[in-house]
Design an enzyme around this catalytic site. Structure first.
Site, PDB file in Angstrom:
ATOM      1  CB  CYS A  81      -0.938   0.003   1.191  1.00 54.99           C
ATOM      2  SG  CYS A  81      -2.079  -1.391   1.209  1.00 54.99           S
ATOM      3  CG  HIS A 345      -6.242   1.902  -0.341  1.00 48.29           C
ATOM      4  ND1 HIS A 345      -5.048   2.470  -0.772  1.00 48.29           N
ATOM      5  CD2 HIS A 345      -5.879   0.897   0.507  1.00 48.29           C
ATOM      6  CE1 HIS A 345      -4.032   1.843  -0.205  1.00 48.29           C
ATOM      7  NE2 HIS A 345      -4.501   0.875   0.562  1.00 48.29           N
TER       8      HIS A 345
END
Length: 395
Positions: A81, A345
């Site tokens: 991430c 995201h």
């Protein structure tokens, strides 16, 4: 040597499979927007680090080629991430090291619907890059059938509640704030506003986390053009330039695993170490920061990050968000974009989208979500496995 961001761009973040486009289409849209923002032709770009997690090797070339076939080096970056901010860090290092004057950092992701698995491979936990992290969680909390990333962060939330008296309503206040902020962001995946009560009543994912406290899977791309001071002067870009005042990446140390705590396993020690480094390098502290874009993959991670960045004492983050200190009219505005919870995201794009939001804020170009008088911004991007990147931007 100093480095500056002079152009940023991003696509709208969208629910996977909701739009008929490929990853190279979204990368082209974001990259072209960043170049147009700076008024710079792609032919001046000397290197291109490209971040993504779920596409095949050399997908970075496939994406960058949509902007031009200039033959410059293209680097494929995958740091879970934290991938987007890692691409940005590479671009900054190329410029500050005197290697290049103009580097384009690009990040994208085309994802599948549904919850993420235990790592970017989505495969067997025994061979997963995050096997050690999930092993620590399993030893302390067991392993259930809920989505593994929600599980490890949900267990961190349980530990925080047990240690510090943090309440479900305080966790939900993070989601309430970020969903409310996203209502003013046309690039956000979700723009609906919810009350704390509605967030608490939403579908449980892994107690105490509900669906409206968890970031979704998303499609999208973002980009930033990083240049040297002489490039700014040569091309008259002073009006666009935002300085990267300091930046640091840290990875796991023994502190992540020694305690057996999910709070440490999900990255709080990494974030605290990266924050210390950028404060020391820049001469700035959290007291100088006006606006923050941080990695709220789950509501608990926003609270843990408040503490790791020095915004409050350990255990006081629930009270901090409840007080209104991290929204408009408070001490800081955190995630004016809506954050990961509401903006979305797409893993490879997230860190660069944070940078884009901060550049717009520091230039005074954020429209109805503008933070008044914003002069210093902080970005925080973290990935399990692990990497934490903290970036300080200054106008």
């Amino acid at each position: 040597m100093k480095s500056y961001i002079v152009g940023v761009g991003m696509t709208r973040f969208e629910k996977p499979e909701s739009r008929d486009w490929q990853y190279w289409d979204m990368a082209k849209e974001a990259g072209a927007a960043a170049l147009a923002d700076a008024g710079v032709e792609y032919g001046l770009v000397e290197q291109v680090p490209v971040g993504y997690c779920f596409q095949a090797s050399t997908a970075g070339q496939r994406a960058a080629y949509e902007l031009g076939l200039s033959g410059v080096p293209v680097y494929n970056v995958n740091n879970n991430c934290a991938t987007g901010s890692t691409a940005l860090m590479m671009a900054r290092q190329f410029v500050e090291g005197g290697i290049n004057d103009c580097v384009l950092a690009l990040g994208f992701e085309k994802m599948k619907r549904g919850a993420l698995g235990g790592g970017s491979d989505g495969g067997d936990f025994a061979t997963s890059p995050v096997a050690r992290h999930y092993g620590i969680m399993a030893a302390g909390h067991g392993f259930e059938m809920s989505p593994p990333t929600a599980q490890i962060f949900g267990n961190a939330a349980r530990e925080h509640m047990e240690r510090h008296g943090t309440t479900p309503a305080q966790l939900a206040a993070v989601g309430e704030k970020n969903h409310r902020h996203s209502a003013n962001n046309p690039n956000a995946q979700f723009r609906d506003v919810y009350s704390v009560e509605e967030i608490l009543a939403a579908k449980p994912i892994h107690a105490p986390l509900t669906k409206l406290q968890c970031s979704p899977t998303s499609d999208g791309a973002a980009a930033a053009l990083v240049v040297s001071e002489r490039f700014v002067v040569r091309h008259g870009l002073h009006g666009k330039a935002v300085e990267i005042a300091a930046q640091a990446m840290t990875t796991d140390t023994g502190a992540s695993f020694a305690s057996g705590s999910c709070i440490d396993v999900v990255g709080k020690p990494m974030t605290a170490a990266a924050a210390r480094q950028v404060y020391e390098a820049s001469g700035l502290g959290i007291e100088d920061v006006d606006v923050v874009e941080l990695h709220d993959c789950f509501s608990i991670n926003e609270l843990l990050t408040y503490e790791a960045l020095g915004m409050c004492a350990d255990g006081a983050s629930g009270k901090l968000v409840e007080s209104g200190a991290t929204t408009y009219g408070g001490r800081w505005v955190v995630n004016p974009s809506g954050g990961l919870i509401s903006k979305g995201h797409p893993l490879g794009a997230t860190g660069l989208a944070q940078a884009a939001e901060l550049v717009w804020q520091l230039r005074g170009e954020a429209g109805p979500r503008q933070v008044p008088g914003a002069g210093v911004g902080l970005a925080h991007n973290i990935g399990l496995g692990g990497a934490a990147v903290v970036t300080l931007l200054r106008r």
